[in-house]
Design an enzyme around this catalytic site. Structure first.
Site, mmCIF file in Angstrom:
data_model
loop_
_atom_site.group_PDB
_atom_site.id
_atom_site.type_symbol
_atom_site.label_atom_id
_atom_site.label_comp_id
_atom_site.label_asym_id
_atom_site.label_seq_id
_atom_site.Cartn_x
_atom_site.Cartn_y
_atom_site.Cartn_z
ATOM 1 N N ASP A 227 -11.664 13.213 -1.122
ATOM 2 C CA ASP A 227 -10.754 12.965 0.008
ATOM 3 C C ASP A 227 -9.704 14.075 0.103
ATOM 4 O O ASP A 227 -8.958 14.132 1.083
ATOM 5 C CB ASP A 227 -10.080 11.589 -0.117
ATOM 6 C CG ASP A 227 -9.327 11.405 -1.423
ATOM 7 O OD1 ASP A 227 -9.853 11.805 -2.488
ATOM 8 O OD2 ASP A 227 -8.195 10.865 -1.392
ATOM 9 N N GLU B 186 -8.013 5.987 2.531
ATOM 10 C CA GLU B 186 -6.836 5.756 3.386
ATOM 11 C C GLU B 186 -6.972 6.559 4.692
ATOM 12 O O GLU B 186 -6.573 6.089 5.760
ATOM 13 C CB GLU B 186 -5.549 6.205 2.687
ATOM 14 C CG GLU B 186 -5.128 5.352 1.510
ATOM 15 C CD GLU B 186 -5.624 5.906 0.186
ATOM 16 O OE1 GLU B 186 -6.681 6.581 0.169
ATOM 17 O OE2 GLU B 186 -4.964 5.659 -0.845
ATOM 18 N N HIS C 275 -2.293 -2.739 -7.548
ATOM 19 C CA HIS C 275 -3.230 -2.624 -6.410
ATOM 20 C C HIS C 275 -3.782 -3.992 -6.010
ATOM 21 O O HIS C 275 -4.959 -4.132 -5.709
ATOM 22 C CB HIS C 275 -4.379 -1.662 -6.753
ATOM 23 C CG HIS C 275 -3.956 -0.220 -6.828
ATOM 24 N ND1 HIS C 275 -3.789 0.568 -5.707
ATOM 25 C CD2 HIS C 275 -3.668 0.566 -7.893
ATOM 26 C CE1 HIS C 275 -3.417 1.795 -6.081
ATOM 27 N NE2 HIS C 275 -3.327 1.816 -7.400
ATOM 28 N N ASP D 233 -7.894 -3.839 -3.165
ATOM 29 C CA ASP D 233 -6.673 -3.036 -3.275
ATOM 30 C C ASP D 233 -5.559 -3.727 -2.491
ATOM 31 O O ASP D 233 -5.748 -4.840 -1.973
ATOM 32 C CB ASP D 233 -6.915 -1.594 -2.781
ATOM 33 C CG ASP D 233 -6.091 -0.595 -3.591
ATOM 34 O OD1 ASP D 233 -4.849 -0.719 -3.584
ATOM 35 O OD2 ASP D 233 -6.682 0.286 -4.243
ATOM 36 N N GLU E 90 -1.917 2.809 -11.934
ATOM 37 C CA GLU E 90 -0.726 2.802 -11.081
ATOM 38 C C GLU E 90 -0.106 1.407 -10.923
ATOM 39 O O GLU E 90 0.231 0.993 -9.823
ATOM 40 C CB GLU E 90 -1.084 3.352 -9.688
ATOM 41 C CG GLU E 90 -1.571 4.779 -9.721
ATOM 42 C CD GLU E 90 -1.995 5.296 -8.351
ATOM 43 O OE1 GLU E 90 -1.530 6.382 -7.996
ATOM 44 O OE2 GLU E 90 -2.782 4.632 -7.669
HETATM 45 C C1 ACM Z 1 -6.579 6.545 -8.691
HETATM 46 O O1 ACM Z 1 -6.770 7.553 -8.013
HETATM 47 N N1 ACM Z 1 -5.520 5.775 -8.501
HETATM 48 C C2 ACM Z 1 -7.498 6.181 -9.739
#
Ligand code: ACM
Length: 541
Positions: free
Chosen positions: A398, A448, A242, A173, A305
């Site tokens: 999370d 994170e 990412h 990432d 994203e």
């Molecule tokens: C994701 O949560 N960006 C797959």
């Protein structure tokens, strides 16, 4: 009183007691399950549980007749005064039978050394059981916060205990690259380390360098350890977004031509791969090594994203769009993913990608991991793709577990234990044939805000047990009845040493006062995600 709940369980009168004379009689094809059971029960009881022919006083692992009605992961378990017998048509089924057998014993059976506990009494019972879904996954993000190998192996044991069968390892990432690639060593020499991390969500930098990666031998060990527990490790190399850690290692992969550092802030980076042929080739090299390391039939290329701002500003990207006869940056993304889809299909692997991959045409074998809304699951299944439904508001572990302000670093919408237990990955609007494309779900632990195994335990448990039941157990689900089985299950987790969340909230040292989170309101969040996925709703763009 096991978790996940078996399909049929019929208590019988009587008991069988495991003692130092008990042996295990296993069909040679089921030697792996026998070795596992011997290792686990042997550690807790101190008994040898030596191999021996079937007979009174043995635990038998038998291969059942394939025509006898058992599916590939199903098992039958019978305990009576003379012994215990697990039957299955595959090693996986026998392994799940052995897992259930262990849960029939007192929680002390989950300790790693004999403490003189016992007697080890199994209640007489007949169980017939098998999973509802073939894909029962858990994603562990080892990119944002690196999890040491020992932590991953411990986690695999916990997944296996809950009869999950896929570990999705999010290996790369913006904030870190975690798998050694021999051909491109700077990916880990540079990309596995960052200068510092943000405290909480967008809090101040902590000034502490963070990093780590798995060598190829570490990866082979993780994969083999998981395979012995009937867990497939699905690697994710996230492209074309990412990717800031990779670009920090090899600036020629980016769009700016200026050096970048591995990201030290959370959130989605603007820094994405460029679309030059050399960059595609670089990542094909990476996947060549990834395919060697991971025998999984499924390989995840991320695809989520990907910010397009740098492509919009890049003359080189515009040139590529023209050269390839594409319409715009959105088509550029699907062209990019398509290259890897074709590469994987040529090698007999199936591409998995997040639901953004539906924004372009896909090879028929590609699998959609739907996460933003149900649109990806519905559109994907209707287009004939297999789907894994990872709806964020239902399975992102999370996300905060209650709306109490003491929840540590509260993030996302509230996702309670009851809501995870109630999750059905098959959207109601799919018809029978479409619904069969839903393989199951992957619950996700993005890290994170989870910086250690202790915090991982708090976020994962006991919600992962509820998720396991949602994936495994056929028939009606009853949360109150689940809760009655959860109490003895928590004793098992205590015996293992899992620091799960208590029903009434965090213990004092599990709170993180003053560390900022990013709690979301459900209504606002659903509205936002509905807009985000409007372009994949009602068919493919
Ligand atoms: C994701 O949560 N960006 C797959």
């Amino acid at each position: 009183m096991t978790i996940p709940r078996p399909e049929r369980r019929e208590p019988r009168p009587g008991t069988f007691t495991i003692d130092r004379d008990t042996g295990i009689a296993a069909h040679p094809a089921l030697a792996g399950a026998a070795a596992w059971l011997r290792g686990e029960l042997g550690a807790a009881t101190g008994y040898d549980l030596a191999p021996r022919p079937p007979g009174p006083g043995t635990i038998v692992l038998a291969l059942a007749d394939p025509g006898g009605g058992l599916g590939p992961e199903d098992y039958r378990l019978a305990v009576d005064a003379g012994g215990a017998r697990v039957e299955a048509v595959t090693p996986a089924g026998a392994f799940y039978g052995a897992q259930t057998l262990r849960q029939l014993l007192p929680a002390e059976a989950f300790r790693r050394a004999p403490l003189g506990a016992g007697p080890w009494i199994l209640p007489a019972v007949r169980i017939e059981d098998g999973p509802r879904f073939p894909w029962r996954g858990c994603l562990l993000d080892v990119a944002r916060n690196f999890m040491p190998k020992a932590e991953v192996l411990r986690f695999i044991d916990l997944l296996a205990m809950h009869k999950l069968n896929v570990l999705h390892l999010h290996l790369t990432d913006d904030q870190g690259w975690r798998v050694e690639i021999e051909r491109h060593p700077r990916l880990t020499e540079v990309g596995a380390w960052r200068r510092e991390s943000q405290m909480g969500w967008r809090g101040p930098g902590d000034g502490v360098p963070h990093g780590g990666f798995y060598t190829q031998r570490d990866i082979r060990e993780i994969v083999a350890y998981a395979a012995a527990r009937h867990i497939t490790v699905v690697p994710e190399i996230d492209i074309p977004g990412h990717t800031q850690a990779a670009i920090a290692a090899y600036p020629e992969l980016g769009n700016l031509g200026t050096p970048l550092e591995v990201a030290t802030t959370w959130g989605v980076s603007q820094n994405v791969l460029n679309v030059e042929e050399a960059t595609v080739r670089f990542f094909l090299d990476v996947f060549d090594e990834v395919l060697e390391l991971f025998p999984s039939p499924y390989i995840c290329v991320g695809g989520d994203e990907c910010r397009k701002d740098q492509w919009r500003a890049s003359p080189a990207a515009h040139r590529r769009i023209a050269e390839l006869g594409l319409r715009d940056e959105e088509e550029l993304q699907s062209w990019f993913i398509g290259r890897f889809d074709a590469y994987l299909a040529d090698r007999g692997r199936r591409m998995v990608g997040w639901d953004e991959i539906l924004e372009g045409g896909l090879a028929p074998g590609a699998v959609v991991a739907s996460w933003r809304s149900l649109d990806g699951a519905v559109s994907g299944a209707r287009a004939g793709h297999d789907v894994i439904n990872c709806l964020n508001t239902s399975v992102y572990l999370d996300y905060r577990q209650s709306d109490h302000p003491d929840e540590p670093v509260p993030f996302g919408t509230v996702l309670t234990l009851a809501a995870v237990h109630a999750f059905d990955p098959v959207p109601g609007e799919l018809d029978g044939a479409e619904a069969r494309h839903v393989l199951g779900s992957t619950c996700c632990l993005w890290t994170e805000l989870i910086d250690s195994g202790r915090r991982l335990d708090y976020m994962a448990f006991p919600r992962l047990a509820a998720f396991a039941e949602a994936m495994w157990s056929r028939g009606e689900r009853d949360f109150e009845e689940f809760r009655s089985r959860l109490a003895p299950h928590l004793e098992r987790l205590d015996a293992i040493g899992v620091e799960y969340r208590r029903e009434d909230g965090p213990l004092p040292w599990q709170t993180r006062p003053g560390v900022p989170g990013r709690p979301e309101d459900l209504g606002r969040w659903l509205a936002h995600m509905a807009v985000e996925t409007s372009n994949i709703r009602g068919g493919l763009t």
